[in-house]
Design a protein around this motif. Sequence first.
Motif, PDB file in Angstrom:
ATOM      1  N   THR A 175       2.426   6.609  40.208  1.00  0.00           N
ATOM      2  CA  THR A 175       3.754   7.182  39.982  1.00  0.00           C
ATOM      3  C   THR A 175       4.745   6.136  39.462  1.00  0.00           C
ATOM      4  N   ASP A 176       4.306   4.864  39.431  1.00  0.00           N
ATOM      5  CA  ASP A 176       5.165   3.809  38.860  1.00  0.00           C
ATOM      6  C   ASP A 176       5.195   3.875  37.334  1.00  0.00           C
ATOM      7  N   TYR A 177       4.237   4.545  36.746  1.00  0.00           N
ATOM      8  CA  TYR A 177       4.122   4.542  35.287  1.00  0.00           C
ATOM      9  C   TYR A 177       4.953   5.665  34.661  1.00  0.00           C
ATOM     10  N   HIS A 178       5.370   5.415  33.449  1.00  0.00           N
ATOM     11  CA  HIS A 178       6.020   6.483  32.687  1.00  0.00           C
ATOM     12  C   HIS A 178       4.982   7.267  31.885  1.00  0.00           C
ATOM     13  N   ILE A 179       4.024   6.542  31.333  1.00  0.00           N
ATOM     14  CA  ILE A 179       2.958   7.197  30.567  1.00  0.00           C
ATOM     15  C   ILE A 179       1.618   6.666  31.071  1.00  0.00           C
ATOM     16  N   ILE A 180       0.692   7.573  31.274  1.00  0.00           N
ATOM     17  CA  ILE A 180      -0.681   7.152  31.591  1.00  0.00           C
ATOM     18  C   ILE A 180      -1.603   7.734  30.523  1.00  0.00           C
ATOM     19  N   TYR A 181      -2.356   6.850  29.952  1.00  0.00           N
ATOM     20  CA  TYR A 181      -3.294   7.277  28.901  1.00  0.00           C
ATOM     21  C   TYR A 181      -4.695   7.389  29.504  1.00  0.00           C
TER      22      TYR A 181
ATOM     23  N   ARG B 148       5.874  -2.300  28.879  1.00  0.00           N
ATOM     24  CA  ARG B 148       4.788  -3.094  29.487  1.00  0.00           C
ATOM     25  C   ARG B 148       3.538  -2.230  29.500  1.00  0.00           C
ATOM     26  N   VAL B 149       2.483  -2.775  28.960  1.00  0.00           N
ATOM     27  CA  VAL B 149       1.234  -2.011  28.875  1.00  0.00           C
ATOM     28  C   VAL B 149       0.169  -2.725  29.696  1.00  0.00           C
ATOM     29  N   THR B 150      -0.417  -2.001  30.636  1.00  0.00           N
ATOM     30  CA  THR B 150      -1.457  -2.621  31.472  1.00  0.00           C
ATOM     31  C   THR B 150      -2.617  -1.662  31.646  1.00  0.00           C
ATOM     32  N   GLU B 151      -3.735  -2.255  32.015  1.00  0.00           N
ATOM     33  CA  GLU B 151      -4.871  -1.420  32.376  1.00  0.00           C
ATOM     34  C   GLU B 151      -4.703  -1.060  33.846  1.00  0.00           C
ATOM     35  N   ILE B 152      -4.856   0.185  34.172  1.00  0.00           N
ATOM     36  CA  ILE B 152      -4.615   0.645  35.546  1.00  0.00           C
ATOM     37  C   ILE B 152      -5.773   0.215  36.444  1.00  0.00           C
TER      38      ILE B 152
ATOM     39  N   LYS C 260       6.832   1.554  31.562  1.00  0.00           N
ATOM     40  CA  LYS C 260       5.442   1.196  31.872  1.00  0.00           C
ATOM     41  C   LYS C 260       4.449   2.204  31.287  1.00  0.00           C
ATOM     42  N   ILE C 261       3.513   1.654  30.591  1.00  0.00           N
ATOM     43  CA  ILE C 261       2.415   2.473  30.066  1.00  0.00           C
ATOM     44  C   ILE C 261       1.119   1.941  30.674  1.00  0.00           C
TER      45      ILE C 261
END
Lengths: 777, 182
Positions: B102-108, B91-95, B62-63
């Motif tokens: 903490t569910d994400y692997h990468i947060i941009y 999977r890429v989503t807007e937060i 998840k990103i």
Amino acid sequence: MRSTTKVLILIVFTFSLSTGISQEDTTRQGEDFQYLFNQKKKKKDREPKEISDTLSLADFYDMSLEELEDLKATGVSSELEKYINSLISVSTQKSLPSRYSPNIVTLVTEEEIKSMGARDLIEVLQLVPGFHFAQDNKGNVGLGIRGNWAAEGKVLIMINGKEINEHYTAHTYFGNHFPVDMIKRIEIVRGPGSAIYGGLAEFGVINIVTKKPNDLNGLEFVLNQGQMGEGVGRGKFNFYVGKKWERSDLNFWFAAGNSQRSNRQHYGFYDCSIDSIICQDSIGVGAYASLAGESDIDNFMSNFEFNSGGFSVSSLLDYYGVTDVTVLDSRKRRPVKRGYFSSYNEIKQRFRITPKLTITPKINFNIQTPVEENTPYAEALINHPEFADSLAIATTRFRARVDINYNLNHRINMLGGFDFYNDFALNADTISQFYSGEPPDQYSSTAFYGEMIFKLPVFHLFAGARFETNAAYNSAFSPRIGITKKFNKFHLKFLVTDAYRLPTLGNIYYSFDGTYDVAPDSSYVYNVGRGLNPEKTLVLEAEAGYQFSEKTFLTLNIFDMTIRDPIVYTFFQDETIRDIYGYNSGLYVYQNFNKSGTRGFELDFRFQDKWGFLNANYSYYSVSSKPKISAYTVSTFNRDPRERELVDDDVLLAFPQHRLNLNWLYYITEDFSVNLNSSFIGSTYGYDISIIGPGPWDVDGKLIKNRFTYLVNFYFRYQNLFTKGLAAGLGVNDVFNKGTSYMQPYFGVQPPLPGASREFKFIIEYKLPFKNKKRNN
Amino acid sequence: MFYTASQYNLFVKKVILLWIMAWFCCNAVMAQDVDYRAQSLYIYKFSKYVFWPEETLQGEFKIGVYGNSPILEELQLMASLKKGANDLSIRVTEITEEDDLTDYHIIYIPSSKSRQIRDLTEKVGTSPVLLVAEREGLATKGATINFLITENMVLKFEVNMSKMADQNLKISPELLKLGYEI
């Protein structure tokens, strides 16, 4: 007031500068999607999700870490960096930046072609280092690479990845043949490509990529006109339509027109077979007559292509008819025209089995038939339609190929596949003049190829090979090893390839192993021995390149080519044939000779900026330390090879040892550009005719030398003239009317073929993009 | 048209001001013109060359993009073509506000949301989430990796190694060679 005026000017200048910069960026970016390091586009402009077939976005993400070292951050890569980092797939079938690819490569962009107002692909390709055009028989023009005659099936020509060399003898001819106005880019390998592509890619590969809906979702019309001193030079009309949907696209284009090879005087031989008066009255061997209006080259080419997901179907039609300027009728006219009609069809499906594995099977079916006007063969077809079935000549090629691409990990890529084709020739023996017996009318060839790409931390290593087997001749094997390395601004390549050229059906049919029988009454020869082996070429290459600044790039490559068993189209004659058929008679045949080759270097300099570019390249080859064959050497004229005296042991017939090309483009304004390109061509040797008497066969030849000459062309182009999408240009080719000629690169009695003289050209282009549908939400 | 001396001075000042504004505007446009495809390429490489604890690599990779940024579209395009760590689908989503970070692997974290780096760091805690930012100095303020643009406009990144260790993440030496440790 003066100060106020100055200030106002300053304001206007400042704003125009700032808007000018941004406008220029946007405009030029539109053509640059394929560039690796420059993907700047506004969100609303971002339409091309799918890059054209050779430039895959997936490959972009597959770049190795080493390749990221110079990744630009802001989309403001210099124009030069966009060029030198552009992805090229023709070398390995996997998109790689050109500095990493295991070949010496050149990319010609649409901008270069459009800005020079190219009338013809010859104009574009003659600016490529090491390329020079020469004359083949019957007034055709073909390509030579690095001093070697390549037109006889030794350079692979593709349009959108589809092979379009003629089947029967594998020739490809130039001159009003390819639709320059429909080209998006040309990927060129200036060296062997046999390890991937097989038998026709021995000296080079040219892949012409035409416009796709990703480039233009809409319509385009181009009219290309030329006027020589006497008569029309050319007229060609091009039409394109491309339509793109979410997951599929379709495009169709055609280019149709006529051009003149030249308007200069050229010697032609009177031909009794096309004019009975010549048979009755002896009017000599031939005469000089103008080519104006008498050297037509007709072409119609169209292409249809539909893509949906990984599926693609395409069909390319090509009619190419060239006036045989070597023969005359009794009125000194040139009525004979020869050419062929071809249909190239392909179905392809790309299967993405896993994210790492892609399999692409494709099937091609091509058919070609010769087209002749005012020849005995054409007359027979017209006068005896009842024999059409037995007279009709056609060749077909069925091809099935599977390409497999497996990315083992980020460091190792594996490419491979198999390639099968069957060639069939219908009634091809009807064009025979000398031969009897059963010629081969079909054969099949099966090949396997594979290549490993290791993106190692220290360098990139390429190791591959292709093995091809065919019942008609010995099998062929082409290994290739390449090492490429880039350190910051510097790159190096070391490449070793053993390439091959396979005999075609026509080569085998017209092959000659030196043996024949003589009829008991000594009136004819028969049982002419056939047989050819694949030609092989060991090519050693090295390239060093350095990017001096964001705008300046220089590469130097050296090469050494040794050709074993070269297949040569040559004139064979001996005492027996002279006695039976006459003093000037002989056989034009294909034979394996011993060894040949060239070595040399090419220097390529590029300076590129937002205002345009300046490209300069210099090519040099030498044969002084290479083995030579009599058919190609610069020797005195003598039909008996043993009697010829070597005149220059450092060069070969038709190809200049030195050649310098310059290409300069300057944007006077964002829309208005001027291009100046020129070629400085060293001395070339060839043969000319020498009349030794009044009789119909009293002709001999003599060696001639064309001294240094040059060509200068310029072209002004205005884009968005009156309305967006409309462009027009005016220019002159061969400003100083030097009138270059094409020499024959092998022994024969053909005078130099004149090229076009000074020509004024006018091109008008109009692009009409389809409007995007507005979304309701 | 004639000016008095004061009018003229005022006019000149306006012009100079306009000139300066135009200059900054021009430069600002260029500065904002970030190549998000290049960043998304690096983020794809992060997914391959940064190592997450095995137990977190389940289901999807998840990103999340915090806020509105053009990179969202680029990352989604990348996700349609490529797989992430352990060959997981990306999977890429807007937060959104409701999401558990903490569910994400990468947060941009786009530059427009840089001010919220402290909040984000607190929400993520020591969970193995790679916080990727794009504004200078953020690697010292809580981002694990921060994109940099060098003088010759090359895209690089800096890595906060202590933050990386705190979050139980490891980075491959090969990838680290392309960036800078802080």
